[in-house]
Motif scaffolding. Sequence first.
Motif, PDB file in Angstrom:
ATOM      1  N   LYS A   1      -7.017  16.000  -5.115  1.00  0.00           N
ATOM      2  CA  LYS A   1      -7.207  15.633  -6.264  1.00  0.00           C
ATOM      3  C   LYS A   1      -7.627  14.308  -6.128  1.00  0.00           C
ATOM      4  O   LYS A   1      -7.251  13.419  -5.236  1.00  0.00           O
ATOM      5  CB  LYS A   1      -5.673  15.409  -6.807  1.00  0.00           C
ATOM      6  CG  LYS A   1      -5.378  14.904  -8.266  1.00  0.00           C
ATOM      7  CD  LYS A   1      -4.151  14.812  -8.620  1.00  0.00           C
ATOM      8  CE  LYS A   1      -4.037  14.165  -9.998  1.00  0.00           C
ATOM      9  NZ  LYS A   1      -2.490  14.064 -10.534  1.00  0.00           N
TER      10      LYS A   1
ATOM     11  N   TYR B   1      -7.410  11.298  -6.729  1.00  0.00           N
ATOM     12  CA  TYR B   1      -6.524  10.071  -7.418  1.00  0.00           C
ATOM     13  C   TYR B   1      -7.159   8.860  -7.230  1.00  0.00           C
ATOM     14  O   TYR B   1      -6.858   7.909  -7.734  1.00  0.00           O
ATOM     15  CB  TYR B   1      -5.254  10.348  -6.477  1.00  0.00           C
ATOM     16  CG  TYR B   1      -5.269   9.710  -4.899  1.00  0.00           C
ATOM     17  CD1 TYR B   1      -4.906   8.432  -4.821  1.00  0.00           C
ATOM     18  CD2 TYR B   1      -5.910  10.668  -4.164  1.00  0.00           C
ATOM     19  CE1 TYR B   1      -4.882   7.918  -3.528  1.00  0.00           C
ATOM     20  CE2 TYR B   1      -6.063  10.014  -2.870  1.00  0.00           C
ATOM     21  CZ  TYR B   1      -5.473   8.900  -2.361  1.00  0.00           C
ATOM     22  OH  TYR B   1      -5.510   8.165  -1.157  1.00  0.00           O
ATOM     23  N   TRP B   2      -8.096   8.810  -6.223  1.00  0.00           N
ATOM     24  CA  TRP B   2      -8.742   7.141  -5.964  1.00  0.00           C
ATOM     25  C   TRP B   2      -9.492   7.062  -7.122  1.00  0.00           C
ATOM     26  O   TRP B   2      -9.929   5.678  -7.308  1.00  0.00           O
ATOM     27  CB  TRP B   2      -9.655   7.292  -4.695  1.00  0.00           C
ATOM     28  CG  TRP B   2     -10.632   8.482  -4.691  1.00  0.00           C
ATOM     29  CD1 TRP B   2     -11.844   8.322  -5.248  1.00  0.00           C
ATOM     30  CD2 TRP B   2     -10.821   9.783  -4.266  1.00  0.00           C
ATOM     31  NE1 TRP B   2     -12.501   9.598  -5.229  1.00  0.00           N
ATOM     32  CE2 TRP B   2     -11.715  10.601  -4.657  1.00  0.00           C
ATOM     33  CE3 TRP B   2      -9.403  10.655  -3.814  1.00  0.00           C
ATOM     34  CZ2 TRP B   2     -12.201  12.033  -4.365  1.00  0.00           C
ATOM     35  CZ3 TRP B   2      -9.848  11.875  -3.214  1.00  0.00           C
ATOM     36  CH2 TRP B   2     -11.095  12.498  -3.589  1.00  0.00           C
TER      37      TRP B   2
ATOM     38  N   MET C   1      -8.920   7.615 -10.500  1.00  0.00           N
ATOM     39  CA  MET C   1      -8.031   7.550 -11.620  1.00  0.00           C
ATOM     40  C   MET C   1      -8.404   6.325 -12.354  1.00  0.00           C
ATOM     41  O   MET C   1      -8.286   6.238 -13.662  1.00  0.00           O
ATOM     42  CB  MET C   1      -6.913   8.019 -11.435  1.00  0.00           C
ATOM     43  CG  MET C   1      -5.734   8.086 -12.430  1.00  0.00           C
ATOM     44  SD  MET C   1      -4.843   6.460 -12.703  1.00  0.00           S
ATOM     45  CE  MET C   1      -4.152   6.748 -14.241  1.00  0.00           C
TER      46      MET C   1
ATOM     47  N   TYR D   1       2.103   4.898  -8.993  1.00  0.00           N
ATOM     48  CA  TYR D   1       0.726   4.433  -9.230  1.00  0.00           C
ATOM     49  C   TYR D   1       0.561   3.239  -8.843  1.00  0.00           C
ATOM     50  O   TYR D   1       1.191   2.424  -8.859  1.00  0.00           O
ATOM     51  CB  TYR D   1       0.191   4.376 -10.717  1.00  0.00           C
ATOM     52  CG  TYR D   1       0.258   5.719 -11.603  1.00  0.00           C
ATOM     53  CD1 TYR D   1      -0.824   6.415 -11.778  1.00  0.00           C
ATOM     54  CD2 TYR D   1       1.471   6.287 -12.191  1.00  0.00           C
ATOM     55  CE1 TYR D   1      -0.835   7.528 -12.278  1.00  0.00           C
ATOM     56  CE2 TYR D   1       1.574   7.436 -12.852  1.00  0.00           C
ATOM     57  CZ  TYR D   1       0.305   7.850 -12.943  1.00  0.00           C
ATOM     58  OH  TYR D   1       0.379   9.252 -13.718  1.00  0.00           O
TER      59      TYR D   1
ATOM     60  N   GLU E   1      -0.163   9.484  -7.716  1.00  0.00           N
ATOM     61  CA  GLU E   1      -0.829  10.067  -8.773  1.00  0.00           C
ATOM     62  C   GLU E   1      -2.113   9.088  -9.037  1.00  0.00           C
ATOM     63  O   GLU E   1      -3.071   9.710  -9.628  1.00  0.00           O
ATOM     64  CB  GLU E   1       0.002   9.894 -10.109  1.00  0.00           C
ATOM     65  CG  GLU E   1       0.877  11.107 -10.138  1.00  0.00           C
ATOM     66  CD  GLU E   1       0.666  12.560  -9.770  1.00  0.00           C
ATOM     67  OE1 GLU E   1      -0.186  12.858 -10.528  1.00  0.00           O
ATOM     68  OE2 GLU E   1       1.359  12.885  -8.942  1.00  0.00           O
ATOM     69  N   GLY E   2      -2.064   7.831  -8.807  1.00  0.00           N
ATOM     70  CA  GLY E   2      -3.250   7.003  -8.940  1.00  0.00           C
ATOM     71  C   GLY E   2      -3.342   5.763  -8.159  1.00  0.00           C
ATOM     72  O   GLY E   2      -2.211   5.345  -7.587  1.00  0.00           O
ATOM     73  N   TYR E   3      -4.764   5.449  -7.671  1.00  0.00           N
ATOM     74  CA  TYR E   3      -4.744   4.459  -6.478  1.00  0.00           C
ATOM     75  C   TYR E   3      -5.815   3.588  -7.187  1.00  0.00           C
ATOM     76  O   TYR E   3      -7.309   4.096  -7.207  1.00  0.00           O
ATOM     77  CB  TYR E   3      -5.174   5.145  -5.465  1.00  0.00           C
ATOM     78  CG  TYR E   3      -4.654   4.507  -4.113  1.00  0.00           C
ATOM     79  CD1 TYR E   3      -3.224   3.957  -4.316  1.00  0.00           C
ATOM     80  CD2 TYR E   3      -5.523   4.112  -3.041  1.00  0.00           C
ATOM     81  CE1 TYR E   3      -2.918   3.063  -2.957  1.00  0.00           C
ATOM     82  CE2 TYR E   3      -5.185   3.470  -1.893  1.00  0.00           C
ATOM     83  CZ  TYR E   3      -3.914   2.891  -1.819  1.00  0.00           C
ATOM     84  OH  TYR E   3      -3.366   2.305  -0.459  1.00  0.00           O
TER      85      TYR E   3
END
Length: 504
Positions: free
Chosen positions: A16, A18-19, A21, A299, A332-334
């Motif tokens: 995914k 996520y980087w 997002m 996050y 989930e997010g970075y």
Amino acid sequence: MKSFIWDINDAVKPLKPYWNMCVGSCHAATALRQDYREQLEKCRRELGFRYVRFHGLFDDDMSVLTHPMMGAQEELTVSFTNVDSIFDFLLSINMKPFVEIGFMPECLKSKDTTIFHYKGNTSRPASYEKWDWLIGLFAGHLIDRYGLGEVRQWFFEVWNEPNLGGPDSPFGFWSDTMEEYFTLYSHTAGALKKVDARLRVGGPATSNNAWIPEFLAYCRETDTPVDFISTHHYPTDVILGYGVEDSQNFMTPKEGESMEQFLERRKEQHKRLWEGVDRGVLTKMTKKAVEEAQGLPVYYTEWNSGAGLASDGPFGSSFILKTIMDSAGLVEGYSYWTFSDIFEEGGMPYQPFHGGFGLLNLQGIPKASYRAFQLLYKLGDEIYEKRGADGTVDVYAVKKEAEHAVQFLAVNHHSLLHDISEEEISIRLTGVSPVKATVERLDVTHGNALARWQEMGEPDYPDRQQLALMEAASFTKEETADIKDGTIALTLPPMGAALITMYL
């Protein structure tokens, strides 16, 4: 020679992105600038970022809440004009805001404490009743303008790094206690949920992964809503100790110490910081934070190497690639801090390369870190569970079914002030016969605009020709690679990376 072998049928799992997002930026008012908007749109188009986060949405330079010029002191004027301009622009380029609630409007402040060149007020509200009223108006306005379905896709994060500061500290983002931050969070979350229960709100937005257990315990005990955990980290946090007892050794002058002595001590400390920073330290921090989050989505709304000028070159790009690939699947997010060097926390910078946080420099020239995110954006959506690791070299294998290809991202990275050397590697894919291969390099001689600027003598205000030469040096290119029996051999310079693609 370091050798790495995969079979085409080895186990894979979803990868995914996520980087991308979210990405960070300077304070909200800079989003009214045309050059800021052009750079953000470029990042959206070429790197795929979907949300953007910034400080200062309620700062006085945004004119959200003010006293009327000729009115009584107790009167208040609300204007969301500048907020609308920014959010309208974000939606027009297919991005969304990751809304950071803060800082305190001057007319609601309880103290005169401020931070940065733009003087964001860091105090709690003098009246929580008025704060709740403002948050309710804000949320209601967003829903009226953009629609409930849209705003429910946004994130609302309360404040920024409240663990940096305190009631007696001249520095930091929050001039009060942890307990008072929890009160601010409770009021803010409650006011948002009163408008719509499905608006997503979270915290504690701390530096160095701090306060997560305490924050969740407070939310449980007080029945305060929380939809996600947000926090920040930098690799040198493990040395500086932000958010723990020894943080004031770095953040505050010692008794009897002049400001000049204090700044010189900080400078010397910075030189030695990386001696104690292990490669891959952010992944270790992330795993601990995810465990403490007790199942809530996590996050990271701010992260960076924080390595000064080294972050603008190959160290910065190799750090990004290793960190992101090692942490895949954890959060989930970075959100990388930041997309641009249009950044005025200490006033607007002037040198094209100065160790700023941005992926793009002031003039919009891509740094090596930008090219790292471009390599990541090219990856497929399945990653092999098997990973190659030998010394300072890591190799990650990814399936890209859309192009009938297998990709190998090879990274030769170590922390600053640690030994690293050139490495010869070979990568072999079995179980299939690749028909061709390409390689895209990112190292000291590829995608390195910083080196070109340094060769020029480091001009502070480059002319158009110099800017064009730096832009040209920033590019990487995909080249045909020699492949025999499914094997490619190549050299990785120190802090170098390469994306190898084998087409089946």
